[in-house]
Design a protein around this motif. Structure first.
Motif, mmCIF file in Angstrom:
data_model
loop_
_atom_site.group_PDB
_atom_site.id
_atom_site.type_symbol
_atom_site.label_atom_id
_atom_site.label_comp_id
_atom_site.label_asym_id
_atom_site.label_seq_id
_atom_site.Cartn_x
_atom_site.Cartn_y
_atom_site.Cartn_z
ATOM 1 N N HIS A 1 0.937 -1.109 0.105
ATOM 2 C CA HIS A 1 -0.024 0.046 -0.145
ATOM 3 C C HIS A 1 0.847 1.202 -0.109
ATOM 4 O O HIS A 1 1.849 1.202 0.785
ATOM 5 C CB HIS A 1 -0.961 -0.145 1.095
ATOM 6 C CG HIS A 1 -1.823 0.945 1.401
ATOM 7 N ND1 HIS A 1 -3.125 0.921 2.112
ATOM 8 C CD2 HIS A 1 -2.404 1.847 0.382
ATOM 9 C CE1 HIS A 1 -3.892 1.950 2.012
ATOM 10 N NE2 HIS A 1 -3.535 2.346 0.819
ATOM 11 N N LEU A 2 0.635 2.123 -0.909
ATOM 12 C CA LEU A 2 1.220 3.472 -1.037
ATOM 13 C C LEU A 2 0.113 4.467 -0.494
ATOM 14 O O LEU A 2 -0.749 4.681 -1.256
ATOM 15 C CB LEU A 2 1.699 3.639 -2.520
ATOM 16 C CG LEU A 2 2.135 5.194 -2.773
ATOM 17 C CD1 LEU A 2 3.337 5.673 -1.692
ATOM 18 C CD2 LEU A 2 2.761 5.515 -4.080
ATOM 19 N N ILE A 3 0.431 5.169 0.518
ATOM 20 C CA ILE A 3 -0.322 6.281 1.039
ATOM 21 C C ILE A 3 0.524 7.654 0.774
ATOM 22 O O ILE A 3 1.558 7.774 1.289
ATOM 23 C CB ILE A 3 -0.516 5.997 2.601
ATOM 24 C CG1 ILE A 3 -1.341 4.584 2.808
ATOM 25 C CG2 ILE A 3 -1.501 7.255 3.238
ATOM 26 C CD1 ILE A 3 -1.569 4.188 4.096
ATOM 27 N N TYR A 4 0.006 8.739 0.117
ATOM 28 C CA TYR A 4 0.617 9.900 -0.076
ATOM 29 C C TYR A 4 -0.249 10.987 0.455
ATOM 30 O O TYR A 4 -1.488 11.077 0.701
ATOM 31 C CB TYR A 4 0.997 9.910 -1.515
ATOM 32 C CG TYR A 4 -0.237 10.433 -2.344
ATOM 33 C CD1 TYR A 4 -0.625 11.513 -2.946
ATOM 34 C CD2 TYR A 4 -0.879 9.249 -3.013
ATOM 35 C CE1 TYR A 4 -1.600 11.735 -3.620
ATOM 36 C CE2 TYR A 4 -2.136 9.579 -3.836
ATOM 37 C CZ TYR A 4 -2.171 10.990 -4.048
ATOM 38 O OH TYR A 4 -3.379 10.857 -4.998
ATOM 39 N N ALA A 5 0.518 12.350 0.873
ATOM 40 C CA ALA A 5 -0.337 13.510 1.201
ATOM 41 C C ALA A 5 -0.507 14.061 0.093
ATOM 42 O O ALA A 5 0.216 14.647 -0.810
ATOM 43 C CB ALA A 5 0.743 13.995 2.050
ATOM 44 N N SER A 6 -1.848 14.653 0.095
ATOM 45 C CA SER A 6 -2.478 15.530 -1.076
ATOM 46 C C SER A 6 -2.661 16.572 -0.232
ATOM 47 O O SER A 6 -2.153 16.903 0.875
ATOM 48 C CB SER A 6 -3.299 15.043 -1.797
ATOM 49 O OG SER A 6 -3.743 16.022 -2.902
ATOM 50 N N SER A 7 -3.643 17.651 -0.564
ATOM 51 C CA SER A 7 -3.966 18.686 0.124
ATOM 52 C C SER A 7 -5.249 19.432 -0.326
ATOM 53 O O SER A 7 -5.624 19.113 -1.469
ATOM 54 C CB SER A 7 -2.808 19.847 -0.240
ATOM 55 O OG SER A 7 -2.943 21.268 0.307
#
Length: 353
Positions: A151-157
């Motif tokens: 799983h790749l979890i990334y920060a958007s905004s």
């Protein structure tokens, strides 16, 4: 309760191998500390740039057990092991170094939080945002493509909502009217994530963070600047004459949301790519926010009202129902409590009575 005393509600499988980028950053530091306390092996990456006081980043690392020497602090690249944390100073634009790391370590989850933050800074430093937020994320995606992770979890905004005036912001709303270059790079990240997930079946979840605040926060953010000015009896600049509102979200609530996503099943759709708002779900008027800071500081603010700044938006308001359905996300911290914790930390960190 100060944030240094870690509560624990969401848990994930023990002894996972995790990569967290932006480990010395505000959210990355808190998440790393929480996951170390839960017994996971973490590789942390950060380039320790000087966008804001790098000594605060060094202090966060020291809290994680990484006590750097003067030589290491001045070095552009190094690697340190402290217990379950392996910290690497590296830039995500160094693709080959990143690929080597993925090749040598089989990560279960990747939590990508590293980014060049700040709306106003992007007006004068556009290339920095493209390098860090777009090229850096592209390299993360390439590494996950070549060396698959669960799983790749990334920060958007929340900035991706731009000039959208439909409230609350829903994940289904249009995001094609960015109001800043920073917002444009975060929207680009979402599109890259979708494309890579579609083409290479990478399970990926993006989190649209709304304004996050709390102990160990970023000095460039309003809550930090206002606190610093009020405690030192200096004036604060309040833009659009105070007629603004933000979905201020306390760091502990943000952690519960991230951990909720981590402990759940990775996306399984076609493509396996999800996006969620992560905020309080209840916007606070700027002047009410300032009153909460005044109360926590025990002092009144001297206010200088200013016009609206380029790149700013009048209001943010998160619809958090999708994340609530996914993992039972329910932020609990009101602005008065959260700012009390922050001011307590600020006074302790800067040795103020």
């Amino acid at each position: 309760m100060m944030n240094d005393e870690l509560g624990a509600e969401a848990h994930i499988r023990k002894n996972m191998k995790l990569l967290i980028t932006g480990t010395a950053g505000f959210i990355g530091f808190h998440l790393t500390r929480r996951l170390l306390a839960e017994g996971h092996d973490i590789t942390g990456l950060d380039n320790l740039n000087e966008y804001y006081d790098v000594n605060l980043k060094f202090a966060r690392l020291k809290k994680l057990g990484i006590d750097l020497s003067s030589k290491q602090k001045s070095s552009e690249s190094f690697s340190v092991q402290a217990g379950r944390l392996h910290f690497i100073r590296a830039d995500l634009t160094d693709k080959e170094k990143l690929l080597s790391l993925f090749r040598d370590t089989s990560f279960d989850h990747v939590i990508h939080l590293a980014a060049q933050a700040g709306v106003r800074y992007s007006l004068d430093h556009p290339q920095t945002y493209v390098d860090s937020n777009v090229t850096g994320f592209l390299n993360i995606l390439e590494a996950c493509r070549r060396y698959p992770v669960s799983h790749l979890i990334y920060a958007s905004s929340s900035s991706v909502y731009g000039l959208n005036t439909d409230f609350p912001y829903s994940e289904e709303d249009r995001t094609d009217q960015p109001a800043s270059l920073y917002a444009s790079t975060k929207k680009a990240d979402e599109m890259l994530a979708h494309a890579y997930s579609h083409l290479f079946s990478i399970p990926v979840t993006g989190l649209r963070f709304f304004t996050v605040y709390g102990p160990w926060g970023r000095p460039d953010m309003a809550f930090f600047k206002f606190t610093d000015a009020i405690l030192h009896q200096k004036p604060i600049d309040v833009y659009n004459h105070g007629k603004m509102a933000r979905d201020f979200t306390y760091i502990d609530d943000i952690l519960e949301g991230i951990l909720g996503v981590m402990k759940g099943d990775a996306p399984r759709g076609n493509p396996p790519c999800d996006l969620y708002n992560i905020g309080l779900g209840n916007p606070v008027n700027l002047m009410d926010f300032i009153r909460a800071i005044e109360s926590a500081c025990g002092k009144k603010a001297e206010i200088r009202y200013q016009n609206m700044q380029p790149g700013d938006v009048l209001k943010t308001h998160a619809d958090i129902s999708a994340l609530q359905t996914l993992c039972g996300y329910h932020p609990k911290t009101d602005i008065q409590t959260g700012m009390k914790h922050f001011v307590e930390w600020y006074k302790s960190y800067y040795h103020l009575s």
